[in-house]
Scaffold this motif. Structure first.
Motif, PDB file in Angstrom:
ATOM      1  N   ILE A 234      30.441 -47.447  13.359  1.00 23.91           N
ATOM      2  CA  ILE A 234      31.360 -48.391  12.727  1.00 23.91           C
ATOM      3  C   ILE A 234      31.862 -49.393  13.757  1.00 23.91           C
ATOM      4  N   VAL A 235      31.797 -50.682  13.386  1.00 21.29           N
ATOM      5  CA  VAL A 235      32.242 -51.744  14.277  1.00 21.29           C
ATOM      6  C   VAL A 235      33.240 -52.620  13.528  1.00 21.29           C
ATOM      7  N   THR A 236      34.363 -52.914  14.153  1.00 24.97           N
ATOM      8  CA  THR A 236      35.312 -53.877  13.609  1.00 24.97           C
ATOM      9  C   THR A 236      35.635 -54.906  14.686  1.00 24.97           C
ATOM     10  N   LEU A 237      35.760 -56.133  14.277  1.00 25.39           N
ATOM     11  CA  LEU A 237      36.156 -57.203  15.195  1.00 25.39           C
ATOM     12  C   LEU A 237      36.766 -58.341  14.411  1.00 25.39           C
ATOM     13  N   LEU A 238      37.426 -59.236  15.109  1.00 22.86           N
ATOM     14  CA  LEU A 238      37.988 -60.423  14.472  1.00 22.86           C
ATOM     15  C   LEU A 238      36.922 -61.511  14.408  1.00 22.86           C
ATOM     16  N   ILE A 239      36.771 -62.108  13.237  1.00 19.54           N
ATOM     17  CA  ILE A 239      35.919 -63.278  13.070  1.00 19.54           C
ATOM     18  C   ILE A 239      36.837 -64.459  12.801  1.00 19.54           C
ATOM     19  N   LEU A 240      36.715 -65.508  13.597  1.00 23.38           N
ATOM     20  CA  LEU A 240      37.593 -66.666  13.499  1.00 23.38           C
ATOM     21  C   LEU A 240      36.768 -67.915  13.215  1.00 23.38           C
ATOM     22  N   PHE A 241      37.259 -68.732  12.299  1.00 29.01           N
ATOM     23  CA  PHE A 241      36.660 -70.051  12.091  1.00 29.01           C
ATOM     24  C   PHE A 241      37.680 -71.096  12.493  1.00 29.01           C
ATOM     25  N   ASP A 242      37.321 -71.911  13.459  1.00 20.56           N
ATOM     26  CA  ASP A 242      38.189 -72.972  13.966  1.00 20.56           C
ATOM     27  C   ASP A 242      37.982 -74.215  13.104  1.00 20.56           C
TER      28      ASP A 242
END
Length: 381
Positions: A234-242
């Motif tokens: 299981i992998v979790t991370l923040l995905i950000l769109f600028d």
């Protein structure tokens, strides 16, 4: 009141609801001129951040999408008219900024029927966006460019995932600019790892658990916290769109944070996470003290005595919305109920709302606004 000094009149108007101010535009030409001026719209928005805040609770019940205003701290609900979406049409709230809400529908059988709307729930005004160059997808983001100097510089990002030969996965990303009222193609910029993962998921339920999850708008970033598996891990991370640079970024979490699923939200104006700790069977609330610094996540508190609950988000009052699934024998009992966790008393209370699904329920913070959707040039800095 028409003879009041202008500064006194402005101060009075800033305390009133947006719905009342819309009616007051019809009183006389001078009031209409004042209440539609860029100066007053900006001043009202700044005052609303302090005085006129509320939560939008969106959920599906009996296979119908509904939106209600949640007022803290009395925990009262008020219905909103969202008939402009279409009778019986399911939708999701993409996000809200400056009092404007983005909604989207998704029809996997006929993607060309899917639509995106902007909506001001305070005034009732709404606007259907022009169809994008590619189909409206289930991966939609909504944000605002604070660097432009315009309070209505809204952006909508639409991500389509495509499978090509030799197991190649590509994305087609396009961005809608509200002030220009047009879509711009920005290319194959969606993170490749997520592109491959999301392509393997089923997009044909109305809003599946495998999408990016609920979004949060923070400064000039649209933020998601998806959960996925890589090599059975299981992998979790923040995905950000600028929305200023029209580009995606990724941000990892510190090792001290539980590796299991996380729900992104806003708390006290900061990015926050409600993270499930499988070793303790509790939820933990984390806050990012300094944006962009992975190590500066702080655990605020732990929510114990959780049984079969799924987090939805933080109310403006700081209470935490959860959805509770009840067992009946060896199976879950329907419908699912909404409960509130009071941080001060550390107690749960029933909220009296029943929903069809965990994943279609959303809590979106909003403020009252006079920003108009009929013209893209009505709000200057």
């Amino acid at each position: 009141m028409a003879s009041f000094p202008i500064d006194v009149l402005v101060e009075i108007f800033l305390w009133l609801s947006a719905k009342s101010l819309v009616r007051f535009r019809c009183v006389c030409k001078s009031w209409n001129s004042l209440l539609t001026s860029p100066f007053f719209i900006k001043a009202y928005l700044e005052r609303s951040i302090k005085l006129h805040k509320f939560d939008l609770l969106k959920y599906d019940f009996n296979n119908i999408s509904r939106v209600q205003i949640h007022y803290s701290p009395k925990n009262e609900l008020s219905d909103l008219n969202n008939s402009f979406v279409g009778d019986g049409e399911k939708f999701k709230l993409v996000g809200s900024c400056n009092g404007i809400v983005c909604l989207s529908t998704f029809d996997c059988k006929n993607p060309h029927r899917s639509k995106i709307f902007l909506w001001n729930p305070s005034t009732g005004e709404n606007r259907a966006l022009p169809q994008p160059n590619f189909c409206v997808s289930n991966l939609i983001g909504f944000g605002f460019d604070p660097s432009s100097g315009h309070l209505d510089d809204f952006k909508v990002v639409n991500v389509n995932i495509h499978f090509e030969k030799h197991s190649n996965y590509t994305s087609q990303v396009e961005v809608y600019d509200f002030r220009r009222n047009c879509w711009k193609q920005v290319g194959n910029i969606f993170p490749p790892l997520l592109t491959k993962h999301l392509r393997h998921q089923s997009f044909c339920s109305i809003f599946p658990s495998s999408h990016l999850g609920h979004q949060v708008i923070f400064k000039n970033f649209i933020c998601w916290c998806p959960i996925f598996c890589v090599d059975d891990e299981i992998v979790t991370l923040l995905i950000l769109f600028d929305v200023v640079q029209d580009d995606f970024r990724k941000m990892a979490f510190p090792d001290i944070m539980p590796p299991t699923e996380k729900h992104i939200s806003l708390l006290d104006g900061c990015l926050s996470l409600i993270a499930y700790n499988s070793s303790t069977d509790h939820y933990e609330v984390w806050l990012m003290k300094e944006f962009g610094v992975c190590e500066l996540w702080t655990k605020l508190y732990t929510i114990g005595s959780i049984v079969n609950c799924w987090p939805v988000g933080f109310a403006i009052s700081g209470e935490v919305f959860f959805l509770e699934k009840l067992y009946k024998g060896l199976r879950y009992h329907s419908p699912i109920q909404c409960v509130l966790y009071n941080v001060g008393s550390e107690e749960f209370e029933k909220f009296g709302v029943e929903v069809d699904s965990l994943y279609s329920t959303q809590l979106v913070p909003c403020i009252e606004s006079l920003i108009s959707l009929s013209s893209a040039n009505n709000v200057e800095h």
